[in-house]
Design a protein around this motif. Structure first.
Motif: not given
Length: 106
Positions: A68, A86, A98
């Protein structure tokens, strides 16, 4: 190494963990339930199976990993967030769980 099923918000991953990782992944000491969110990023070569609740499918092998961000930001005194990402399903791209990677600063 011990194979453990690690629970995530959107499914689970079965992975070979060290004794230290098994201990870290427990949320409640007297309950035999283990959680992805308690561990840092898992090595994909240690993932044996995964299950996605969204598409109700079980797969052999590792999940996809989607990074991310890599913020390198201080989140507490002496603790830096290095990476956030993730574990995602191969079939529908839903998030299985996550992870966060931290580094202690000096």
């Amino acid at each position: 190494m011990t194979e453990i099923q690690l629970e995530g918000s959107g499914g689970w991953i079965k992975a070979d963990l060290t004794d230290e990782q098994v201990k870290e992944s427990k949320l409640v000491p007297n309950m035999e339930k283990y959680f992805l969110g308690k561990l840092e990023k898992l090595d994909t070569t240690k993932m044996n199976k995964h299950f996605c609740k969204q598409c109700n499918s079980e797969f052999d092998g590792p999940t996809q990993i989607q990074i991310e961000e890599k913020p390198n930001e201080a989140v507490a005194d002496g603790l830096i967030l290095i990476e956030r990402g993730q574990y995602t399903c191969h079939k529908c791209n839903s998030i299985i769980g996550e992870y966060r990677v931290f580094q202690k600063s000096e």
